[in-house]
Design an enzyme around this catalytic site. Structure first.
Site, PDB file in Angstrom:
ATOM      1  N   THR A   1       0.492  -1.045  -0.139  1.00  0.00           N
ATOM      2  CA  THR A   1      -0.011  -0.210  -0.128  1.00  0.00           C
ATOM      3  C   THR A   1       0.752   1.352   0.402  1.00  0.00           C
ATOM      4  OG1 THR A   1      -1.913   1.139   1.178  1.00  0.00           O
ATOM      5  CG2 THR A   1      -0.412   0.082   2.837  1.00  0.00           C
TER       6      THR A   1
ATOM      7  N   HIS B   1       2.224 -11.124  14.486  1.00  0.00           N
ATOM      8  CA  HIS B   1       2.721 -12.045  15.282  1.00  0.00           C
ATOM      9  C   HIS B   1       2.857 -13.545  15.407  1.00  0.00           C
ATOM     10  CE1 HIS B   1       6.773 -11.602  17.694  1.00  0.00           C
ATOM     11  NE2 HIS B   1       6.500 -10.718  18.284  1.00  0.00           N
TER      12      HIS B   1
END
Length: 393
Positions: free
Chosen positions: A312, A364
């Site tokens: 993006t 994560h």
């Protein structure tokens, strides 16, 4: 000959859609392939066109109605001669609207009551068609005072607090759901780095004219370098290219890179398939095509499904630094930003260099910080020495 105008065939991932806009009215002449109606899904706006020259004879599903795949929306007469545009199915209701349904500021409504004026006969010049005090004054039977006529027309009269409530579009609701889902159901972190864009800019400036001439007018931009750098980094760190499916990790043996494109209706992410085999010119050509068709609402649902990684670019709007949100079920997303000249220490000397902050947000649950940081550093190294992208070293 009567023909049923049907909603598009939705893929399995799309349950239904909504009638967004009717472009033609009952009785209006239509040419073959002219847009009749837009159907909005939670992923894209689909256009339904006329099957032949003819005329709409009946509209069965009005704007805002929910429709299923292949549901009949209207009746169409092939070869029939159209006349002047007839009112849509919603027009009678609009015509029958009372003065209380017209939007006006409180001050304007009070003045209309005092003057005995009909609100439906006054054209509002305020935001969203709201009738202002000036509109009421200009619509009065007696001529307005010269001072008032000379005064500039304001959007909302002083002291008025106008509000407008509109329904959230299906696409915007879906975007909101996905962003909230990404925030709540992933262990999202962001790591940052900066890249010296001078080598890429010098290479681009040196070859951009020859590139455009050699590739039929396709311009050499920055995005293709980022896509190729990300693709090479994804091959070196397969876990960044993976996704979580329940209790399983799915490793993808290909690099399908989604490129976020901003439109008036919201953010969409068309996907570049098999970027490893694409040239810089092909990437630039596809990205430009995506941007043009996204603006016109002509991207297909299949073009926005899948994807193993997303890029993006907030820099086109002037963003210097941001934390992009994951595009589930993907593991990571790269955020590009504005190129800005800054003083940098190079070999013990201060130089002014065009720098860009890069950000990688990652899940994560699957990625450790070591992998995410090394992945981003790899992209940085490839961009600062772009010959390595072509040599794959």
């Amino acid at each position: 000959m009567s023909i049923d105008i049907k909603a598009p065939t939705f893929p399995e991932s799309v349950a239904d859609g909504s009638v967004a806009t009717w472009h033609k009215q009952v009785g209006e002449a239509v040419s073959r392939d002219e847009p009749l109606v837009d159907i909005e899904t939670d992923k894209v706006v689909l256009e339904v066109v006329a099957p032949a020259d003819g005329v709409l004879t009946e509209i069965l599903r009005g704007e805002g109605d929910t429709v299923l795949s292949d549901e009949v929306l209207a009746k169409f007469a092939e070869g029939a001669a159209g006349s002047a545009a007839a009112p849509t199915a919603e027009a009678p209701a609009a015509a029958a609207a009372s003065a209380d349904d017209v939007k006006a500021s409180p001050a304007a409504r009070k003045m209309m009551d005092e003057k005995g004026l009909d609100a439906s006969a006054i054209t509002g010049t305020g935001k969203g068609g709201v009738i202002t005090k000036e509109d009421v004054m200009n619509a009065g039977s007696a001529p307005a005072p010269k001072a008032a006529a000379a005064a500039p027309v304001v959007e909302v009269a002083a002291g008025d607090r106008v509000e407008k409530r509109v329904a959230m579009t299906r696409l915007r609701k879906r975007i909101a759901e996905r962003l909230l889902d990404a925030s709540q159901k992933t262990a999202m972190l962001t790591t940052f780095n900066e890249v010296n864009m001078k080598p890429v800019m010098d290479l681009r400036n040196q070859y951009k004219d020859l590139f455009e001439k050699s590739h039929n007018g396709t311009r050499l931009g920055f995005m293709s370098f980022f896509v190729k750098a990300a693709c090479e980094a994804l091959k070196r760190f397969p876990v960044v290219n993976a996704s979580i499916d329940g209790d399983d990790i799915v490793y993808h043996g290909y690099q399908d890179v989604g490129v976020a494109v901003s439109t008036d209706k919201g953010l969409v992410v068309p996907v570049l398939r098999d970027t490893d085999s694409m040239s810089l010119a092909k990437i630039e050509e596809k990205i430009r095509d995506f941007g043009l068709r996204a603006r016109d609402g002509k991207l297909g649902i299949d073009e926005m499904q899948g994807g193993t990684f997303t890029i993006t670019n907030g820099g086109v709007f002037g963003s210097l630094l941001s934390t992009p949100i994951l595009n589930p079920p993907q593991t990571a997303i790269l955020g590009m930003h504005k190129i800005q000249e800054r003083p940098m220490a190079v070999n013990g000397k201060v130089e002014i260099l065009p720098m860009m902050y890069l950000a990688v947000s990652y899940d994560h649950r699957l990625l450790d910080g070591k992998d995410a940081v090394q992945f981003l550093v790899t992209i940085k190294d490839l961009l600062e020495d772009p010959a390595r992208i072509l040599l794959e070293v």
